[in-house]
Write an enzyme that holds these catalytic residues in place. Sequence first.
Site, mmCIF file in Angstrom:
data_model
loop_
_atom_site.group_PDB
_atom_site.id
_atom_site.type_symbol
_atom_site.label_atom_id
_atom_site.label_comp_id
_atom_site.label_asym_id
_atom_site.label_seq_id
_atom_site.Cartn_x
_atom_site.Cartn_y
_atom_site.Cartn_z
ATOM 1 N N GLU A 1 -76.572 58.480 -6.899
ATOM 2 C CA GLU A 1 -77.151 57.492 -5.848
ATOM 3 C C GLU A 1 -77.973 58.430 -4.948
ATOM 4 O O GLU A 1 -79.020 58.196 -4.455
ATOM 5 C CB GLU A 1 -76.315 56.745 -5.325
ATOM 6 C CG GLU A 1 -75.355 55.692 -5.956
ATOM 7 C CD GLU A 1 -74.262 56.216 -6.659
ATOM 8 O OE1 GLU A 1 -73.265 55.294 -6.888
ATOM 9 O OE2 GLU A 1 -74.183 57.410 -7.123
ATOM 10 N N CYS B 1 -69.183 55.136 -5.223
ATOM 11 C CA CYS B 1 -67.865 55.728 -4.701
ATOM 12 C C CYS B 1 -67.827 55.480 -3.212
ATOM 13 O O CYS B 1 -68.639 55.569 -2.331
ATOM 14 C CB CYS B 1 -67.854 57.022 -5.136
ATOM 15 S SG CYS B 1 -68.730 58.390 -4.326
#
Length: 388
Positions: A56, A79
């Site tokens: 990401e 996460c």
Amino acid sequence: MTQHQYNQSAYLRSIACAASVCGRTSPNPAVGAVVVRDNAIIAWGATQPPGGNHAERQALLQAGPAAHGADLYVTLEPCTFHGRTPPCTDAIIAAGIARVFFVMRDPDPRMYGGAAEVLNAHGIDCIQIASDDDDIRLQLAPFFLRIQQQRPWLTWKYAMSLDGKIATQTGMSQWISTGASRAVVHAIRNRVDAIMTGSGTVLSDDPMLTIRLADTISEQQPLRVVIDSRGQSPVTARVFVQRDAATMVFCTLDAPLDWQHDLLQRGVQVVCQPINGQVDLNQAMHHLNARGVNHVLLEAGAGLAGACADAQLIDEIHSFIAPGLIGNHRAPGPLAGMGIDQLNDWRTFRFVGQDLHGGDIHLHAVHHRIDTLFQPADQGVTTCLPVS
């Protein structure tokens, strides 16, 4: 229930990004991410080696200010906790992403309420794409299995003749498969963290167990793992002498101390289990788990392969079948061990691929346990429909 459409090109690109780093990210999973703005892909990224950015953050860095108001596609739920790097949800919020599409839910117990709980609080939609795509499942299965069962995913590869022999009665096995098949094997090696073999294979074939691809030089070689209960492998074997990859040996108290010392002097890591007899394979796998190894490739003779099968450790199979006959009842097949007495007890796999390589048939199968690793799509969040 809210319905969302997702960008299929972005979904497929995220899977391709993850595939490009398989075998390079452990103990983290191989993940791909894509940024989409006005239905066009503007940036992408993949998980970096341990300590580096997650997928990401890589994609968001590439997108820069254009990420504000855009959509983010990622193969694994972002996460929410601080590990080696800060939470990816923090980066998503800071970038001003409008919607996050993810495929698989992260099994890490540190995720707590999950990404949706964090992102929704900041006005960011978090949408799960329901998928049973084997490509993405096989990318993530090693990480998911290690998190859930504390052992690496074990892929078994072997080559055999059309009559089911992996060598002649004299032990000759090079080469049953074609050069095209062996090139595929090196591509498979390029996607794993460790390659495991036994002392019998070291004695008969003296393998290097390294990645050797024609069009590239791998910047990272898998860990080489030798199962040698009694210390029978010669310390001059290539797997011990050549320093282009790290080597670990599992042995027992039956292995001579001077043999262990010689290997240590050569830079080989020796794990001597405090037992006599055979190496406990479950303990060996748990040891590799503790090292953060997600994926092990088994390239071994019938004895070690059979022991792994008896221990129910084989998760995936690549079988290369050559169109020739060897014959003779003393010529070995691919699998020994204790085996089973009743067919009702056999370990079932399902085929996920087949191909031809230079005349050889390549069959790819996966154990049904893969279907138990992934949590179902949370239908309370969304139903996703593909965009053509």
